[in-house]
Write an enzyme that holds these catalytic residues in place. Structure first.
Site, PDB file in Angstrom:
ATOM      1  N   ASP A 120      -7.208  -1.252  -4.301  1.00 23.69           N
ATOM      2  CA  ASP A 120      -8.225  -0.920  -3.296  1.00 23.69           C
ATOM      3  C   ASP A 120      -9.175   0.150  -3.824  1.00 23.69           C
ATOM      4  O   ASP A 120     -10.389   0.085  -3.634  1.00 23.69           O
ATOM      5  CB  ASP A 120      -7.563  -0.405  -2.011  1.00 23.69           C
ATOM      6  CG  ASP A 120      -6.695  -1.445  -1.336  1.00 23.69           C
ATOM      7  OD1 ASP A 120      -6.964  -2.642  -1.493  1.00 23.69           O
ATOM      8  OD2 ASP A 120      -5.735  -1.047  -0.645  1.00 23.69           O
TER       9      ASP A 120
ATOM     10  N   ASP B 142       0.846  -1.191   0.000  1.00 21.53           N
ATOM     11  CA  ASP B 142       0.000   0.000   0.000  1.00 21.53           C
ATOM     12  C   ASP B 142       0.878   1.236   0.000  1.00 21.53           C
ATOM     13  O   ASP B 142       2.001   1.212   0.524  1.00 21.53           O
ATOM     14  CB  ASP B 142      -0.910   0.014   1.229  1.00 21.53           C
ATOM     15  CG  ASP B 142      -1.951  -1.091   1.194  1.00 21.53           C
ATOM     16  OD1 ASP B 142      -2.430  -1.411   0.090  1.00 21.53           O
ATOM     17  OD2 ASP B 142      -2.281  -1.635   2.257  1.00 21.53           O
TER      18      ASP B 142
END
Length: 201
Positions: free
Chosen positions: A166, A132
């Site tokens: 995401d 991420d």
């Protein structure tokens, strides 16, 4: 019919490719926890890795990690089947594209959790960590002391660190929820009468 499949699957492929390019770049050029700010304190690349679901949520332990990865694989097979079904039965194009986004996001994170452990030599198959990097703490402050539970504590919006996969999943799900009346509109059959005509689309 083949043309109907091109746009959604090409869109999904591009998202997966860009997602992986960003992740590989971040992993190769940043140290874990390092930040590169592009909107001051309100937007930055913040390199982190997680063992779990979107936005850093996790299931505990090695079994939890394995179960999550296998669940993702089963889920993405179901999403892929649903996408083909929607295209074949000529559902709303907007719905088809949003499902393609969800499919791309799910596949993007599956690549990390399935193969990154082996590729980067820190874990076995299905035990990789998801990379991420996007962090947007747009609002920060402190809850008033009279607020139950969180009174006096600091708050940050938006706190989760996420990746392009995401974001694709979130956009797809939110747009389907916001547009479900349009995407799942049922045509009401016209009541026949002597003066009515059946008009085919």
């Amino acid at each position: 019919m083949k043309a109907a499949y091109t746009k959604p699957f090409l869109t999904a492929a591009i998202i997966i490719l860009v997602d992986q390019i960003i992740k590989i770049w971040v992993r190769g050029h940043m140290s874990l926890g390092e930040e590169i700010r592009f909107l001051g304190n309100r937007g930055m690349l913040h390199y982190t890795e997680n063992n779990g679901m979107a936005f850093g949520m996790e299931l505990g332990g090695e079994l939890g990690k394995l179960a999550l990865t296998l669940f993702r694989i089963v889920a993405v097979c179901g999403i892929g089947y649903a996408l083909v079904f929607l295209i074949k039965h000529k559902y709303h194009r907007g719905l088809i594209m949003m499902v393609a986004l969800i499919l791309a996001g799910a596949l993007g994170n599956i690549i990390d959790s399935t193969f990154y452990g082996i590729i980067y030599k820190y874990a076995g198959l299905f035990h990789g960590r998801v990379v991420d990097m996007f962090y947007f703490p747009l609002l920060t402050g402190q809850f008033p002391k009279w607020v139950p539970i969180w009174g006096g504590e600091e708050y940050i919006f938006f706190r989760p660190v996420f990746n392009l996969a995401d974001a694709a999943i979130s956009v797809g799900v939110i747009m389907i929820l916001l547009n479900q009346k349009r995407y799942f509109k049922h045509e009401e059959p016209e009541v026949s009468s002597p003066n009515s005509e059946m008009v085919e689309e």
